[in-house]
Design an enzyme around this catalytic site. Sequence first.
Site, short mmCIF file in Angstrom:
data_model
loop_
_atom_site.label_atom_id
_atom_site.label_comp_id
_atom_site.label_asym_id
_atom_site.label_seq_id
_atom_site.Cartn_x
_atom_site.Cartn_y
_atom_site.Cartn_z
NE ARG A 52 -9.72 -3.78 -10.66
CZ ARG A 52 -8.76 -4.12 -11.15
NH1 ARG A 52 -8.77 -4.31 -12.56
NH2 ARG A 52 -7.43 -4.10 -10.78
NE ARG A 83 0.09 -8.47 -12.15
CZ ARG A 83 -1.17 -7.97 -12.44
NH1 ARG A 83 -1.79 -8.82 -13.37
NH2 ARG A 83 -1.40 -6.92 -12.04
NE ARG A 85 -9.56 -0.03 -13.40
CZ ARG A 85 -8.56 -0.85 -13.44
NH1 ARG A 85 -8.07 -1.31 -14.44
NH2 ARG A 85 -7.91 -1.18 -12.21
CE LYS A 141 -1.93 -5.40 -16.90
NZ LYS A 141 -1.87 -4.29 -15.88
NE ARG A 147 -4.11 -3.03 -8.38
CZ ARG A 147 -4.87 -2.00 -9.01
NH1 ARG A 147 -5.74 -1.06 -8.71
NH2 ARG A 147 -5.17 -2.25 -10.53
#
Length: 228
Positions: free
Chosen positions: A174, A102, A141, A27, A185
Site C-alpha cells: 500500500r 473512527r 505488509r 483489524k 497515520r
Amino acid sequence: MMSRVGVGEASTTRPVVVLVGAAGAGKGTQASILAAELGYRHLATGDLFRSALRDRTVLGEQARVYMERGDLVPDELAIGLVAEALADQSAAGGVILDGFPRTAAQARALEIILAAGGDQISRVVAIDVSEADLVARLSGRWSCPACGTPYHLVYDPPRQPGICNNDGTALTQREDDRVEVVRARLTKQIPPMREVIAHYRAADLLSVVDGSLPIDEVTAAIRAEVGA
Ligand code: AP5
C-alpha cells in the site's frame, strides 16, 4: 440509565461487530478470518476508499489527498459510504465493521444508520498493540488488491510468495505504508480512536483483546468476546 448504542426499540436482525484499533493492529486480518468463519460480511472502509481511488470515482478523488498524507477522510464521506453499504440487507448473516467508526461523530452516525435498519451493535472489540509493533507490521505488509486480504512477509506469509492464497492475485504494497505516512497515520488517527473507544466503553459495549498475540490466538480471543 445508559442507552444501548444503535438500539431504540428496534430488534436486532443481524449481528453487527465493530473492530477498533490503530493502523496495523490487525483489524483487516481478523475481520477477514472471522467473516469467512462466521459467514459475516466484512465491511472495510479503507478497502472501499482504495477501490474508489483505483476506479478514479468522485469519492476516490475526494479521499485521495487525505489518505496520501495519513489523515482521516472527512466524516461526511466516510458516513455516506457506510450508510450506503449497510443499506444492503443481503448480508443477513451478520456484519464485521473494520475501520469504521473512527471518530465520535462517526460512532453517533452509526447508531442512527443501524437503528434505521432495525440493527444494533452486538459487540465492539478494540485490538490493542504497542506503537513499535504497529510500525514493524505495516512495513512488512503486502495485501491482495483484489480481495483486500493482508499478509506479512514474516508473521503471516502467503503459501506462495507474492501471491494471494484466496484468488491467486499478485500482492502489492500500500502507498500509505511508507514509513513517514505510517507515522502520520498513527499520530493523527490514534487520538480520535481513543474517543471512539471511550464512547463504546461508556455504552458498555467494549471488549479489549491483546493484539500482540499470534494471529490465531487473537482470533480466538475476539470470537470469545463476540460469543461466536
Ligand atoms: P485502513 O485501510 O482502514 O487502514 P488502517 O486503519 O490504517 O488500518 P490498516 O489496514 O493499516 O491495519 P489493520 O488494523 O487492518 O491491520 P492488518 O490486519 O492489515 O484505512 C486507510 C485510510 O483510509 C485511512 O488512513 C484513512 O485515510 C481512510 N479511512 C478509512 N476508514 C476511514 C474512516 N472511517 N474515516 C475516515 N477515513 C477513513 O495487519 C497489519 C499487518 O500486521 C499485516 O501485515 C498482518 O499480516 C500483520 N498482522 C496482523 N495481525 C498480526 C498478529 N497478531 N501478529 C503479527 N502480525 C500480524
